[in-house]
Scaffold this motif. Structure first.
Motif, PDB file in Angstrom:
ATOM      1  N   LYS A 150       0.831  -1.199   0.000  1.00 57.34           N
ATOM      2  CA  LYS A 150       0.000   0.000   0.000  1.00 57.34           C
ATOM      3  C   LYS A 150       0.870   1.255   0.000  1.00 57.34           C
ATOM      4  CE  LYS A 150      -4.330  -1.613   2.079  1.00 57.34           C
ATOM      5  NZ  LYS A 150      -5.273  -1.456   3.220  1.00 57.34           N
ATOM      6  N   ALA A 151       1.948   1.206   0.741  1.00 52.26           N
ATOM      7  CA  ALA A 151       2.860   2.353   0.772  1.00 52.26           C
ATOM      8  C   ALA A 151       3.524   2.555  -0.587  1.00 52.26           C
ATOM      9  CB  ALA A 151       3.912   2.152   1.860  1.00 52.26           C
ATOM     10  N   ALA A 152       3.878   1.451  -1.245  1.00 57.28           N
ATOM     11  CA  ALA A 152       4.560   1.538  -2.538  1.00 57.28           C
ATOM     12  C   ALA A 152       3.653   2.063  -3.639  1.00 57.28           C
ATOM     13  CB  ALA A 152       5.113   0.170  -2.933  1.00 57.28           C
ATOM     14  N   THR A 153       2.366   1.740  -3.561  1.00 61.86           N
ATOM     15  CA  THR A 153       1.416   2.140  -4.609  1.00 61.86           C
ATOM     16  C   THR A 153       0.536   3.308  -4.197  1.00 61.86           C
ATOM     17  OG1 THR A 153      -0.217   0.545  -3.795  1.00 61.86           O
ATOM     18  CG2 THR A 153       1.310  -0.221  -5.498  1.00 61.86           C
ATOM     19  N   ASN A 154       0.886   3.946  -3.061  1.00 61.24           N
ATOM     20  CA  ASN A 154       0.058   5.036  -2.521  1.00 61.24           C
ATOM     21  C   ASN A 154      -1.372   4.557  -2.323  1.00 61.24           C
ATOM     22  OD1 ASN A 154      -0.593   7.572  -1.538  1.00 61.24           O
ATOM     23  ND2 ASN A 154      -0.882   8.473  -3.573  1.00 61.24           N
ATOM     24  N   ASN A 155      -1.487   3.396  -1.631  1.00 62.52           N
ATOM     25  CA  ASN A 155      -2.776   2.776  -1.323  1.00 62.52           C
ATOM     26  C   ASN A 155      -3.561   2.467  -2.600  1.00 62.52           C
ATOM     27  OD1 ASN A 155      -4.637   1.638   0.396  1.00 62.52           O
ATOM     28  ND2 ASN A 155      -5.752   3.545   0.722  1.00 62.52           N
ATOM     29  N   PHE A 156      -2.857   1.918  -3.606  1.00 59.20           N
ATOM     30  CA  PHE A 156      -3.462   1.543  -4.888  1.00 59.20           C
ATOM     31  C   PHE A 156      -4.168   2.738  -5.532  1.00 59.20           C
ATOM     32  CE2 PHE A 156      -3.446  -2.326  -2.239  1.00 59.20           C
ATOM     33  CZ  PHE A 156      -2.615  -3.127  -3.013  1.00 59.20           C
ATOM     34  N   ASP A 157      -3.487   3.852  -5.520  1.00 55.16           N
ATOM     35  CA  ASP A 157      -4.051   5.079  -6.101  1.00 55.16           C
ATOM     36  C   ASP A 157      -4.304   4.894  -7.596  1.00 55.16           C
ATOM     37  OD1 ASP A 157      -3.611   7.966  -7.434  1.00 55.16           O
ATOM     38  OD2 ASP A 157      -4.320   8.209  -5.368  1.00 55.16           O
ATOM     39  N   ILE A 158      -5.419   5.438  -8.055  1.00 56.11           N
ATOM     40  CA  ILE A 158      -5.815   5.264  -9.451  1.00 56.11           C
ATOM     41  C   ILE A 158      -4.781   5.829 -10.407  1.00 56.11           C
ATOM     42  CG2 ILE A 158      -7.104   7.422  -9.533  1.00 56.11           C
ATOM     43  CD1 ILE A 158      -8.068   4.102 -11.231  1.00 56.11           C
ATOM     44  N   SER A 159      -4.039   6.837  -9.969  1.00 54.00           N
ATOM     45  CA  SER A 159      -3.012   7.428 -10.829  1.00 54.00           C
ATOM     46  C   SER A 159      -1.854   6.466 -11.076  1.00 54.00           C
ATOM     47  CB  SER A 159      -2.481   8.724 -10.207  1.00 54.00           C
ATOM     48  OG  SER A 159      -1.841   8.456  -8.961  1.00 54.00           O
ATOM     49  N   ASN A 160      -1.718   5.451 -10.223  1.00 49.64           N
ATOM     50  CA  ASN A 160      -0.653   4.459 -10.389  1.00 49.64           C
ATOM     51  C   ASN A 160      -1.119   3.213 -11.142  1.00 49.64           C
ATOM     52  OD1 ASN A 160       1.492   5.787  -9.066  1.00 49.64           O
ATOM     53  ND2 ASN A 160       0.633   5.260  -7.071  1.00 49.64           N
ATOM     54  N   LYS A 161      -2.367   3.209 -11.542  1.00 48.73           N
ATOM     55  CA  LYS A 161      -2.897   2.053 -12.269  1.00 48.73           C
ATOM     56  C   LYS A 161      -2.375   2.074 -13.699  1.00 48.73           C
ATOM     57  CE  LYS A 161      -7.254  -0.314 -13.287  1.00 48.73           C
ATOM     58  NZ  LYS A 161      -8.720  -0.252 -13.155  1.00 48.73           N
ATOM     59  N   GLY A 173       4.455   0.777  -8.643  1.00 54.43           N
ATOM     60  CA  GLY A 173       4.813   1.128  -7.281  1.00 54.43           C
ATOM     61  C   GLY A 173       6.296   1.365  -7.152  1.00 54.43           C
ATOM     62  N   CYS A 174       6.676   1.883  -6.019  1.00 50.20           N
ATOM     63  CA  CYS A 174       8.097   2.148  -5.757  1.00 50.20           C
ATOM     64  C   CYS A 174       8.411   1.739  -4.325  1.00 50.20           C
ATOM     65  CB  CYS A 174       8.409   3.620  -5.971  1.00 50.20           C
ATOM     66  SG  CYS A 174      10.154   4.035  -5.763  1.00 50.20           S
ATOM     67  N   LEU A 175       9.370   0.838  -4.179  1.00 50.33           N
ATOM     68  CA  LEU A 175       9.786   0.383  -2.855  1.00 50.33           C
ATOM     69  C   LEU A 175      10.673   1.435  -2.195  1.00 50.33           C
ATOM     70  CD1 LEU A 175      10.594  -3.367  -3.662  1.00 50.33           C
ATOM     71  CD2 LEU A 175       8.510  -2.425  -2.635  1.00 50.33           C
ATOM     72  N   GLY A 178      13.872   2.500  -3.762  1.00 50.06           N
ATOM     73  CA  GLY A 178      13.820   3.096  -5.090  1.00 50.06           C
ATOM     74  C   GLY A 178      13.496   2.135  -6.208  1.00 50.06           C
ATOM     75  N   THR A 179      13.362   0.842  -5.911  1.00 52.59           N
ATOM     76  CA  THR A 179      13.045  -0.154  -6.932  1.00 52.59           C
ATOM     77  C   THR A 179      11.604   0.013  -7.410  1.00 52.59           C
ATOM     78  OG1 THR A 179      14.580  -1.735  -5.932  1.00 52.59           O
ATOM     79  CG2 THR A 179      12.924  -2.616  -7.446  1.00 52.59           C
ATOM     80  N   LEU A 180      11.446   0.128  -8.728  1.00 55.78           N
ATOM     81  CA  LEU A 180      10.106   0.223  -9.307  1.00 55.78           C
ATOM     82  C   LEU A 180       9.529  -1.179  -9.453  1.00 55.78           C
ATOM     83  CD1 LEU A 180      10.618   2.938 -12.087  1.00 55.78           C
ATOM     84  CD2 LEU A 180       9.603   3.214  -9.814  1.00 55.78           C
ATOM     85  N   ILE A 181       8.258  -1.309  -9.142  1.00 57.99           N
ATOM     86  CA  ILE A 181       7.592  -2.615  -9.194  1.00 57.99           C
ATOM     87  C   ILE A 181       6.262  -2.499  -9.927  1.00 57.99           C
ATOM     88  CG2 ILE A 181       8.652  -3.538  -7.105  1.00 57.99           C
ATOM     89  CD1 ILE A 181       6.081  -2.758  -5.588  1.00 57.99           C
ATOM     90  N   ALA A 182       5.801  -3.637 -10.419  1.00 60.35           N
ATOM     91  CA  ALA A 182       4.456  -3.747 -10.990  1.00 60.35           C
ATOM     92  C   ALA A 182       3.692  -4.726 -10.109  1.00 60.35           C
ATOM     93  CB  ALA A 182       4.517  -4.245 -12.432  1.00 60.35           C
TER      94      ALA A 182
END
Length: 503
Positions: A150-161, A173-175, A178-182
């Motif tokens: 939730k922290a990495a995706t900003n609580n599954f924010d729609i802007s990160n979809k 998301g971002c750990l 700094g690692t980017l994740i899907a």
């Protein structure tokens, strides 16, 4: 009904003696006096009456008082219309103990059935069972908490979809490091079950290769099932080649040739080099992702199957994507690594031509890239397949190698298809590609060829309009016998309504 007067024609005092189980319990019982009117109940309590053999005997003896014969002209009926008996342990009007027990048992049965159905559908204990099975797999992959994701995706924010498929939505998301994740999130409406979820984790965690997508880990917590992959910013090969125009990537010939070689190397590793001999079963352009350098990575192992799982190679659970499935597998369930070889051949043709394998011109007619390739082969003009967006800026010799390799890989006879290690050798120029001889009895149809050519060229002249290409992708849905196909990590279309309608 009787006359109610003091005449000789009436029934007099309606007096009875009452016996229960042969025991006298009431003498000179006057029902008219006791009831005080018509249609009124009379409740009597008697002690020490025991029921034997589930039978209660009630006898009403005429006490010898009142009329001794029926009147000649009148309306006759019962003095007592009904008798009900209740245990003395229950207050008048309440349910008997037996009735209560019956209701409780029935309710318990219903509750058990409901919970059983919900359990069977995986509504209860699903996550606990998954967690146990996940631990039993002893996979070498990370376990993330829901809080971390939730922290990495900003609580599954729609802007990160970044996409949505049959499995569910995909978020960027971002750990903390700094690692980017899907993050692929299982939807409650998903057709994909626990088997595919665990299968993908088990398979991909045991397979490490530069041309396979990397799984960072998973999360099984609360009502969430999540798969965490490396983030690949250039999305899928399908979107780059023939997705919506605004999302396409200009792939020059060296990049296309590099992508072909990379996919071939990844499959060679799965089939021949890894300690697990794996058949992917769903190789297609949407399951090939592109990293920053446009290097390919094979993704989505939800349908992958160990080659040693069944010595007969006969699968009763056919799953894959229509248009990419080898004929012997689609029709007869015969599964070997040559099924992946066939799928690779289709993808190679798509890379060369820049077109999806299946093109729907209308509801009545469908064009297949492989058919066009065979017709051009018979006509001796295979270079017509090359994407016109490349112009003349491509290596003709390399292009012919890729096309001929694709034709070899899509041979109807599976035993005549090359191994993927041999395909790599062909593509890298270390081995000469043998001449492909079609075993098809189809005679070249010039009219059909011309119609197909005009259709493909018209699409190119229209700059591969979004509408036409979207239709081809929409019809490139999974076809399965008993299970939904694995879904794409980065689906070409972001509109979830399509997937709901398809399901």
């Amino acid at each position: 009904m009787f006359t109610d007067d003091q005449t000789y024609a009436s029934l007099g005092r309606r007096v009875f003696d009452i016996y229960l189980q042969g025991k006298p319990v009431q003498k000179d019982f006057n029902i008219a006096k006791e009831a005080g009117g018509v249609g009124k109940e009379v409740i009597k309590q008697f002690k020490n009456i025991f029921v034997n053999s589930s039978t209660l005997e009630i006898r009403l003896y005429w006490a010898g008082k009142g009329t001794q014969f029926l009147p000649n002209r009148s309306v006759y009926g019962p003095l007592i219309s009904a008798i009900s008996v209740e245990s003395a342990d229950s207050p008048p009007g309440s349910l008997s103990a037996r009735a209560v027990v019956g209701i409780v048992v029935a309710a318990a049965v219903i509750i058990i059935l409901v919970f059983g159905i919900l359990w069977w559908k995986g509504c209860f204990g699903k996550k606990k069972t998954l967690a146990r099975e996940l631990r039993s797999l002893d996979v070498q992959t990370g376990l993330f908490t829901l809080r971390q994701i939730k922290a990495a995706t900003n609580n599954f924010d729609i802007s990160n979809k970044i996409g949505e498929g049959g499995f569910g939505p995909v978020y960027k998301g971002c750990l903390p490091n700094g690692t980017l994740i899907a993050v692929k999130q299982l939807s409650s409406k998903s057709k994909q079950g626990n088997r595919e979820f665990l299968n993908e984790i088990g398979m991909i965690s045991a397979l490490q290769h530069p041309y396979l997508v990397k799984l960072h880990g998973c999360c099984v917590e609360g009502d969430q099932l999540l798969l965490i992959y490396e983030y690949l910013e250039n999305n899928s090969l399908a979107r780059a080649l023939f997705g919506p125009e605004e999302h396409q990537i200009k792939l020059d010939w060296p990049t296309r040739q590099k992508i072909c070689v990379g996919i071939a190397r990844g499959l060679a590793y799965l089939h021949e080099e890894s300690r697990l001999k794996v058949v992917h079963r769903d190789i297609k352009a949407t399951n090939v992702l592109l990293d920053t350098n446009l290097d390919p990575k094979i993704s989505d192992f939800g349908l992958a199957k160990l080659d040693e799982e069944d010595n007969t190679h006969i699968s009763t659970r056919i799953a894959g994507t229509y248009g990419y499935m080898a004929p012997e597998y689609a029709m007869h369930g015969y599964l070997t690594d040559k099924a992946d070889v066939y799928s690779f051949g289709i993808v190679a043709l798509e890379i060369v031509s820049g077109k999806s394998n299946t093109m729907f011109r209308s509801k009545e007619e469908a064009f297949y890239l492989l058919d066009w390739a065979h017709l051009l082969k018979e006509r001796g003009d295979l270079l017509e397949l090359v994407d016109r967006r490349l112009g003349l800026d491509f290596n003709k010799k390399e292009a012919m190698v890729v096309i001929n390799v694709a034709l070899l890989c899509t041979n109807v006879t599976s035993n005549l298809r090359p191994s993927m290690s041999l395909v790599v050798s062909f593509l890298e120029g270390r081995t000469v590609v043998p001449e492909f001889v079609s075993d098809s009895s189809e005679v070249m149809d010039e009219k059909k060829l011309e119609v197909m050519r005009q259709y493909y060229y018209q699409m190119e002249e229209n700059n591969l309009s979004t509408t036409s290409q979207s239709q081809s992708i929409l019809n490139d849905g999974p076809w399965t016998a008993t299970s939904s196909s694995a879904v794409d990590l980065y689906p070409v279309h972001l509109d979830s309504s399509y997937w709901e309608e398809r399901n």
